[in-house]
Design an enzyme around this catalytic site. Structure first.
Site, PDB file in Angstrom:
ATOM      1  CB  SER A  75      -0.912  -0.053   1.229  1.00 28.79           C
ATOM      2  OG  SER A  75      -1.997   0.798   1.085  1.00 28.79           O
TER       3      SER A  75
ATOM      4  CG  ASP B 262      -6.007  -4.097  -3.500  1.00 22.96           C
ATOM      5  OD1 ASP B 262      -6.788  -3.142  -3.355  1.00 22.96           O
ATOM      6  OD2 ASP B 262      -4.799  -4.044  -3.187  1.00 22.96           O
TER       7      ASP B 262
ATOM      8  CG  HIS C  90      -5.482  -2.506   0.102  1.00 22.49           C
ATOM      9  ND1 HIS C  90      -4.473  -2.583  -0.838  1.00 22.49           N
ATOM     10  CD2 HIS C  90      -5.043  -1.641   1.050  1.00 22.49           C
ATOM     11  CE1 HIS C  90      -3.479  -1.790  -0.466  1.00 22.49           C
ATOM     12  NE2 HIS C  90      -3.794  -1.211   0.680  1.00 22.49           N
TER      13      HIS C  90
END
Lengths: 387, 215
Positions: A162, A326, A359
């Site tokens: 991320s 995601d 995610h």
């Protein structure tokens, strides 16, 4: 010049047994993208494993938006295991028996590194909104100063998911000679409109809380606003399928709907819990600053819009990982990075992992991801003569 | 570890120290072999995530992807050699894939099973059913091979795609044999073929002096 001490945290330590890590304070100013400088500034960090004599086995872990330096050890404030405990440790994919693992709290954060809650030396009070807006590149610049201070020239690998992945990309672009391997996971080379939009919802929730006080709150932070921000964001970390599987329409502590606005559904109760526990460990202004840093991230913009040019000088081997479910950092964003790397003839591998966990999959027990990381780092260690 | 004969024949065609892209590289056996024996800069594309993991653990640079969709993103003439082994018959748009390969690589190597092999022909003639052979062992309804072709078919498509054929090898159980331009035999006798091509300007297909790699 730098000085190392114990880190100071905003909240009381609940786990005195947990290793609080270290904090290094630099008197050298940190030049920021916004044109201002930060001085002095502190980076709080944790290390795991042992640096070898050649200083060739260091791996830098970059944390995500609300992560911190406690990647692989008990959190001194919450008592919870490290956020990447599944990945880092003796015998684990990032094997601390072989590698020296460093994880820092980002600049702008609230776990001991200088951020908006830190004391502004000019006023003797918390910076609040006087804190300069920092960027991913600023975070990486600060990390590079720590790596220098540790006497490490090259990092065997820089990795993270991320926002951590954004830092990995920035490392490869800013310090191409210092990154031997790079493993950005579930990330993007630019923050998308949708992601900026979600961040703005979170920020507005914080700023709409009367306790925010224009960022000048003292001890009582805008907890309600921050909790709402976290709740909204948390939904984006999951997937529709994962939410449905975990909660469905199940009711919370009741047999029937209440015809009211209490937490009838388990999913509501779960989100409330996420929001509440987050407020206990995070600072609202930090949330504003770090989300902004992500929004501003567009690696190609520093290179006339040509992403490939960001990687022109890199010799690093890359391994990119994305997850099928995601939708925050979807596969095409990760592939875009792979294509840019390809265009510069960089060494790049890319794996898309089948998962319905959204995610957050990068933080979870996803055997295929763990296998990929283990394989990539084994090959990296072998190629660099690390036992 | 010994390499599959068709892959070994492909490996023979690769110059040392070249930059190689293997499209549909499987578990990376050929790429690893090329890296170790010819010091090539080895890259791959592979559909199966498990295979990509094998490749990554071998220290290879492999992208999980699809020949049909991902080749378009590669810059032109980025590789010395692009390899597509035993895969073109499974692509959705073989002509487009071949055009991309020719564009990306200075040279392109394509191997494929020959649907003109006599066993295939006889199988259809006598059984009246879609042929199943050792090289093509799938029922018609679950085969990944949706665009099978014969050596002649491939030759025609390659020519239409602007390819200059530098060399062509017939693949049999006991090895490879050079195919001549006007030969009729291989299309009937070969189980598969390997074509070495370039986009233009290479040696035209004809009797080839360099017989390295043929047996």
């Amino acid at each position: 010049m730098a000085q190392t001490a114990n880190p100071t945290f905003l909240r009381p330590v609940s786990e005195p047994e947990a290793d609080p890590g270290k904090a290094i304070t630099f008197s050298t100013p940190l030049a920021l993208d916004c044109g201002r400088t930060l001085s002095p500034f502190t980076i709080a960090y944790m290390t795991y494993g042992t640096l070898n004599a050649a200083k060739s086995n260091a791996i830098l872990i970059c944390h995500a938006l609300t992560g911190d330096q406690f990647a692989a050890s008990r959190h001194p404030l919450t008592g919870k295991p490290g956020w990447w405990d599944i990945m880092i440790g003796p015998g684990k994919p990032i094997d601390t028996d072989r590698f020296f693992v460093i994880c820092t709290n980002v600049i702008g954060g609230c776990m001991g590194s200088t951020g908006p809650a830190s004391i502004n030396p000019a006023t003797g009070k918390s910076y609040g909104l006087d804190f300069p807006v920092v960027t991913i590149r600023d975070m990486v610049r600060a990390q590079a100063m720590l790596i220098d201070a540790l006497g490490i020239e090259k990092l065997l690998c820089v990795t993270g998911g991320s926002m951590g992945g954004m830092q990995v990309l920035q490392w490869a672009a800013s310090y191409p000679a210092r990154v031997v391997n790079a493993m950005p996971i579930a990330t993007a080379a630019r923050h998308s409109a949708q992601n900026i939009a979600f961040h703005e919802v979170g920020r507005q929730a914080i700023m709409a809380d009367p306790d925010w006080k224009g960022g000048a709150y003292d001890t009582a932070q805008p907890g309600k606003g921050l909790a709402v921000a976290r709740m909204a964001a948390h939904i984006t970390y999951l997937s529709e399928a994962a939410l449905q599987r975990k909660f469905g329409r199940q009711l919370q502590d009741r047999d029937q709907i209440s015809f009211g606005f209490g937490a009838d559904f388990q999913v509501e109760s779960y989100l409330h819990h996420q929001g509440m526990t987050f407020v206990d460990r995070f600072d609202a202004n930090s949330y504003l600053y770090i989300t902004r840093a992500m929004d501003y991230f567009d690696l190609a913009s520093d290179y006339n819009g040509v992403l490939a040019d960001a990687f022109r000088d890199t010799k690093a081997r890359f391994c990119l990982i994305s997850f099928t479910s995601d939708w925050l950092f979807p596969t095409p964003e990760n592939k875009r990075i792979a294509h840019a790397l390809n265009a510069t003839a960089a060494n790049v591998s890319f794996v898309e992992i089948e998962s319905d966990k959204g995610h957050d999959a990068f933080l979870l027990d996803e055997p295929e991801m763990l296998q990929t990381v283990r394989g990539f780092l084994n090959a990296a260690a072998n190629a660099n003569g690390i036992a | 570890m010994s390499l599959r004969p068709d892959l070994a024949a492909i490996a023979e065609m690769i110059e040392p120290n070249s930059r190689v892209l293997d499209v549909g590289c499987g578990d990376g056996a050929l790429l690893e072999h090329l890296k170790q024996t010819r010091n090539v800069d080895a890259r791959g594309i592979e559909l199966s995530q498990q295979n990509v993991n094998h490749c990554v653990a071998r220290g290879l640079s492999v992208l999980q992807g699809d020949a049909d969709t991902d080749l378009a993103d590669y810059p032109s003439q980025a590789f010395d050699v692009v390899i597509l082994s035993q895969t073109i018959q499974a692509t959705r748009a073989p002509a487009k894939v071949l055009e991309d390969l020719l564009r990306i690589g200075r040279r392109t190597i394509v191997s494929f099973p020959n649907f003109g092999h006599w066993k295939v022909r006889l199988s259809l003639l006598f059984n009246g059913r879609m042929p199943r052979t050792r090289a093509l062992d799938y029922a018609w309804y679950d085969t990944p091979n949706i665009h099978l072709c014969t050596i002649r078919d491939f030759t025609q498509m390659a020519t239409q795609s602007g390819a200059t054929i530098e060399k062509a090898l017939a693949l049999n159980a006991n090895g490879t044999k050079l195919i001549q331009a006007d030969a009729f035999g291989p299309n009937l006798m070969a189980e598969g073929a390997i074509f070495l091509m370039n986009q233009r300007g290479g040696t035209a297909w004809g009797p080839i002096a360099d017989r390295a790699g043929s047996s």
